[in-house]
Motif scaffolding. Structure first.
Motif, short mmCIF file in Angstrom:
data_model
loop_
_atom_site.label_atom_id
_atom_site.label_comp_id
_atom_site.label_asym_id
_atom_site.label_seq_id
_atom_site.Cartn_x
_atom_site.Cartn_y
_atom_site.Cartn_z
N GLU A 1 10.21 1.30 -3.09
CA GLU A 1 12.07 1.38 -1.98
C GLU A 1 11.32 0.61 -0.29
OE1 GLU A 1 8.84 4.55 -1.04
OE2 GLU A 1 9.99 3.80 -2.98
N LEU A 2 10.07 0.02 -0.74
CA LEU A 2 9.59 -0.18 0.70
C LEU A 2 10.41 -1.97 0.78
CD1 LEU A 2 5.67 1.35 1.52
CD2 LEU A 2 7.80 1.17 2.36
N VAL A 3 11.46 -2.22 1.91
CA VAL A 3 11.80 -3.91 1.47
C VAL A 3 10.74 -4.37 1.52
CG1 VAL A 3 13.95 -5.10 2.61
CG2 VAL A 3 14.27 -2.65 1.78
N GLU A 4 10.58 -4.66 2.91
CA GLU A 4 9.79 -5.93 3.31
C GLU A 4 8.65 -5.87 2.42
OE1 GLU A 4 8.30 -9.05 5.64
OE2 GLU A 4 10.00 -7.75 6.38
N ILE A 5 7.70 -5.29 1.67
CA ILE A 5 6.75 -5.81 0.87
C ILE A 5 7.38 -6.89 -0.27
CG2 ILE A 5 5.36 -4.61 -1.34
CD1 ILE A 5 4.34 -2.45 0.57
N ALA A 6 8.89 -5.88 -1.09
CA ALA A 6 9.71 -6.77 -2.07
C ALA A 6 10.26 -8.03 -1.46
CB ALA A 6 10.86 -5.94 -2.26
N VAL A 7 9.91 -8.17 0.01
CA VAL A 7 10.70 -9.50 0.34
C VAL A 7 9.39 -10.52 -0.02
CG1 VAL A 7 10.96 -10.62 2.19
CG2 VAL A 7 12.30 -8.52 1.18
N PRO B 1 19.97 -6.56 3.85
CA PRO B 1 20.95 -7.99 3.81
C PRO B 1 19.72 -9.02 2.87
CG PRO B 1 21.01 -6.58 5.55
CD PRO B 1 20.42 -5.98 4.44
N GLU B 2 18.01 -8.52 3.28
CA GLU B 2 16.80 -9.57 3.14
C GLU B 2 16.88 -9.83 1.90
OE1 GLU B 2 15.38 -11.12 5.37
OE2 GLU B 2 16.17 -10.58 7.19
#
Length: 444
Positions: free
Chosen positions: A262-268, A297-298
């Protein structure tokens, strides 16, 4: 039992009365020969003189004992007064701290220290007051004195650690927290702060050991354990990336994503790395897993990068086809509205924006509604202008917001840039502007 005591009392009175009556009826005499002199005294007179003599002896003895013990009794009385004064100061000091009257609390702490220095609570109140007044050197002195006593050692270590945290001295805090964790290995406070200090100072191996200790002693739940592991691997991945060790970066970022998708920055970061290495299938897998729980959005930017050859219509179908944990969620619908407008799916775009506006009108949603109206019905220029006007006063919309101090920041980080708390930054609707400094917990 009372009647027995009464019977014994009556017997004693009877015996005494019998003796008195016998002496009166048969008085008798006492005769003594000494150095040629003969002394002859009536028995009743002799007993009376004897009783008076005994009484005088007892009186003189008690008087002398009282005179000799007077300094000791005076000292005991004075010490009792001091203790009472000190205990009163302790109560008033605690009340002053609770009421935020720090000057009064400091005054009462001094009185307590003067009158009952052996009472640990006197030192605790003095330390707490100095800590709250920002008298750093004085507070440290009190905290270190508390560490000299086994009963207050942990309290002294806690205070010194909090003092170091307030000053941003994580090296000093780490040193004190290690002592506190050694003294009380079951303390969630000591271990969690020690884990945070290790992360901040780059001691990831030590942090991993502390995290295992938290897990073993069941001081954190499974969700928090998973999140902390993800943060630890993510920080390791950043270190590897800065060192240009991309093999280690991939290993750690993958583990971080597995533990907290669920952590967006890690996935990005993970998906972008896979895209750059022409592993688009793995990138899509990463993005869809995170999109399920946290549309952002990222993520959309990377979806566009993967599906760059798709038409706007196909791209809408592509993104809308991914499963969502909450199909009526705010973030997903505002993103899908934007994609639907690009694909000229006016009905779908309007439906998504209506769902968004049921939650909150934001600057972005109002701008999209204005764009939708201009694209779908160009002649309704006034309606489009109305929505553009609404956008000027609408909420800024979702942002990276600390769930503790509610401060906003430009991007996600392990630590809040305002209050410094660990793992409190989340993508959510802001409750206000600016930031509020989170207060450090007090010693007591």
């Amino acid at each position: 039992m009372k009647w027995i005591r009464r019977l014994i009392g009556l017997l004693k009175i009877g015996i005494l009365a019998l003796i008195v009556v016998s002496l009166i009826k048969y008085p008798g005499q006492i005769q003594s020969d000494w150095l040629g002199y003969r002394l002859q005294v009536n028995m009743i007179v002799f007993l009376a003189v004897l009783l008076i003599a005994i009484g005088l002896i007892i009186f003189v003895r008690k008087t002398l004992k009282g005179l000799f013990s007077f300094p000791q009794r005076w000292s005991a009385f004075f010490q009792k007064r001091k203790r009472q004064k000190g205990q009163k100061a302790l109560l008033e000091g605690l009340s002053a701290i609770a009421g935020g009257e720090l000057d009064e609390a400091e005054k009462q702490a001094r009185i307590a220290l003067k009158n009952i220095p052996e009472q640990p609570l006197s030192m605790v109140i003095a330390a707490q007051t100095a800590f709250m007044l920002g008298k750093n050197e004085e507070a440290i002195k009190f905290f270190q004195q508390l560490q000299q006593t086994p009963e207050t050692c942990f309290l002294g270590l806690r205070g010194e650690a909090l003092q170091a945290l307030r000053q941003g001295d994580w090296s000093a805090a780490q040193r004190v927290l290690r002592q506190a964790a050694k003294l009380r290995p079951d303390s969630p406070w000591a271990l969690k702060h020690l884990f945070e200090a290790d992360l901040r100072l780059g001691g990831y191996d030590r942090g991993e050991a502390v995290l295992k200790q938290l897990q073993t002693r069941k001081l954190i739940d499974v969700t928090q354990q998973r999140r902390y592991q993800a943060l630890l691997f993510w920080l390791k991945a950043q270190t590897a990336q800065h060192a240009h060790d991309y093999s280690r970066f991939q290993h750690n970022i993958k583990k971080a994503h597995e533990r907290a998708p669920e952590l967006v920055e890690i996935a990005v970061q993970y998906a972008d790395y896979e895209i750059n290495n022409e592993s688009t299938k793995q990138a899509q897998k990463v993005l869809t897993k995170t999109w399920y729980s946290q549309p952002h959005p990222e993520l959309l930017k990377l979806f566009k990068k993967i599906a760059s050859e798709k038409t706007p219509l196909d791209f809408y179908r592509y993104v809308a086809g991914f499963e969502l944990e909450d199909p009526n969620g705010f973030d997903a619908n505002i993103i899908l509205a934007e994609v639907a407008i690009a694909a000229k799916l006016w009905g779908q775009a309007r439906r998504h924006l209506q769902i968004v506006h049921q939650v909150q009108e934001t600057q972005r949603s109002c701008q999209l509604m204005a764009l939708l109206i201009r694209e779908e019905t160009p002649h309704e220029n006034e309606t489009a202008k109305m929505w553009e006007q609404k956008a000027l006063s609408a909420s800024s919309g979702p942002a990276w917001v600390c769930q503790q101090c509610h401060g906003q920041q430009a991007e996600w980080d392990v630590f809040c840039t305002h209050c410094g708390n660990l793992d409190t930054v989340a993508w959510s609707l802001s409750r206000g502007t600016g930031s509020v400094k989170a207060l450090l917990p007090n010693l007591i």
